[in-house]
Structure formats: structure tokens, C-alpha cells
Design a protein around this motif. Structure first.
Motif, short mmCIF file in Angstrom:
data_model
loop_
_atom_site.label_atom_id
_atom_site.label_comp_id
_atom_site.label_asym_id
_atom_site.label_seq_id
_atom_site.Cartn_x
_atom_site.Cartn_y
_atom_site.Cartn_z
N ALA A 78 0.88 -1.16 -0.07
CA ALA A 78 -0.16 0.18 -0.07
C ALA A 78 0.86 1.21 -0.10
CB ALA A 78 -0.91 0.07 1.22
N THR A 79 0.48 2.27 -0.97
CA THR A 79 1.35 3.41 -0.90
C THR A 79 0.45 4.65 -0.98
OG1 THR A 79 2.81 2.52 -2.35
CG2 THR A 79 2.89 4.66 -2.50
N SER A 80 0.62 5.49 -0.03
CA SER A 80 -0.03 6.80 0.08
C SER A 80 0.52 7.62 -0.93
CB SER A 80 -0.06 7.33 1.32
OG SER A 80 -0.71 8.75 1.55
N LEU A 81 -0.21 8.15 -2.08
CA LEU A 81 0.65 8.94 -3.01
C LEU A 81 0.33 10.40 -2.45
CD1 LEU A 81 -1.22 7.96 -6.31
CD2 LEU A 81 0.93 7.58 -5.51
N LYS A 82 -0.65 10.76 -1.34
CA LYS A 82 -0.44 12.05 -0.57
C LYS A 82 0.99 12.18 0.01
CE LYS A 82 -2.95 15.21 2.46
NZ LYS A 82 -4.16 15.42 3.32
N VAL A 83 1.26 11.14 0.72
CA VAL A 83 2.64 11.03 1.60
C VAL A 83 3.73 11.14 0.29
CG1 VAL A 83 3.99 9.84 2.89
CG2 VAL A 83 1.57 10.13 3.46
N GLU A 84 3.85 10.55 -0.51
CA GLU A 84 4.63 10.29 -1.49
C GLU A 84 4.95 11.66 -2.16
OE1 GLU A 84 7.11 7.97 -1.62
OE2 GLU A 84 5.86 6.59 -0.23
N PHE A 85 3.70 12.12 -2.76
CA PHE A 85 3.84 13.66 -3.32
C PHE A 85 4.50 14.34 -2.33
CE2 PHE A 85 1.99 11.60 -6.94
CZ PHE A 85 2.79 11.78 -7.93
N GLY A 86 4.10 14.58 -1.06
CA GLY A 86 4.51 15.42 -0.26
C GLY A 86 6.22 15.14 0.20
N ASN A 87 6.64 13.94 -0.31
CA ASN A 87 8.11 13.79 0.15
C ASN A 87 8.65 13.98 -1.63
OD1 ASN A 87 7.88 13.06 2.56
ND2 ASN A 87 7.56 10.77 1.95
N LEU A 88 8.12 14.55 -2.32
CA LEU A 88 8.80 14.64 -3.72
C LEU A 88 9.91 15.52 -3.80
CD1 LEU A 88 8.56 14.10 -6.89
CD2 LEU A 88 7.02 15.72 -6.97
N SER A 89 9.81 16.79 -3.19
CA SER A 89 10.90 17.42 -3.21
C SER A 89 12.13 16.92 -2.51
CB SER A 89 10.66 18.76 -2.54
OG SER A 89 11.82 19.83 -2.53
N MET A 90 12.02 16.21 -1.61
CA MET A 90 13.15 15.53 -0.57
C MET A 90 13.72 14.69 -1.32
SD MET A 90 12.85 13.28 2.93
CE MET A 90 11.85 11.83 1.99
N TYR A 91 12.97 13.55 -2.28
CA TYR A 91 13.38 12.65 -3.00
C TYR A 91 14.54 13.44 -4.14
CZ TYR A 91 9.76 9.43 -1.07
OH TYR A 91 9.14 8.69 -0.15
N ALA A 92 13.72 14.50 -4.73
CA ALA A 92 14.69 14.99 -5.67
C ALA A 92 15.99 15.63 -5.03
CB ALA A 92 13.81 16.08 -6.39
N ASP A 93 15.78 16.20 -4.18
CA ASP A 93 17.17 16.59 -3.35
C ASP A 93 18.22 15.53 -3.09
OD1 ASP A 93 15.92 19.15 -3.06
OD2 ASP A 93 15.35 18.76 -0.99
#
Length: 68
Positions: A44-59
Motif C-alpha cells: 500500500a502506498t499513500s500518494l499524498k505522502v509520497e508526493f509530499g516527499n517529492l522535493s526531498m526525493y529530488a534533493d
């Protein structure tokens, strides 16, 4: 770019007037591909959580690519 995938839309979405902006767009595109792969898995993946982390992942992607 336009390959009808999330990463190509990121690359088409904004200006890349400088090399820095181009690198950032590519890091964000790569992060979206990671999120997409995770979302298509069995866990199970929460897209809301994942997209909230998008900038951190890119960093993290950009940091991983820096020469040491």
C-alpha cells in the motif's frame, strides 16, 4: 520529450532556462518515476505522502549525483 509518462510531463511542464533548472527538472522526473514504481507494487502506498516527499526525493537524487 512527451512519452506520455509522468516524468515526460514534468520535463514539459516548466521552463529550463538554466542548467540548474534542467538538472532539477530531471531529478523531479526521476523521483516521480520512483513514486510511480512504488505505487504500482503490491504494498500500500499513500500518494499524498509520497508526493509530499517529492522535493526531498529530488534533493536526494541530486545529492547522490554530485561528484565527491
Amino acid at each position: 520529450m512527451s512519452n506520455n509518462n509522468a516524468a515526460s510531463y514534468v520535463m514539459d511542464a516548466g521552463p529550463r532556462d538554466t542548467e540548474e533548472l534542467s538538472y532539477r527538472a530531471r531529478a523531479v522526473a526521476a523521483a516521480i518515476e520512483v513514486i510511480a514504481a512504488k505505487a504500482s507494487g503490491a504494498d500500500a502506498t499513500s500518494l499524498k505522502v509520497e508526493f509530499g516527499n517529492l522535493s526531498m526525493y529530488a534533493d536526494q537524487i541530486q545529492a547522490a549525483l554530485k561528484a565527491k
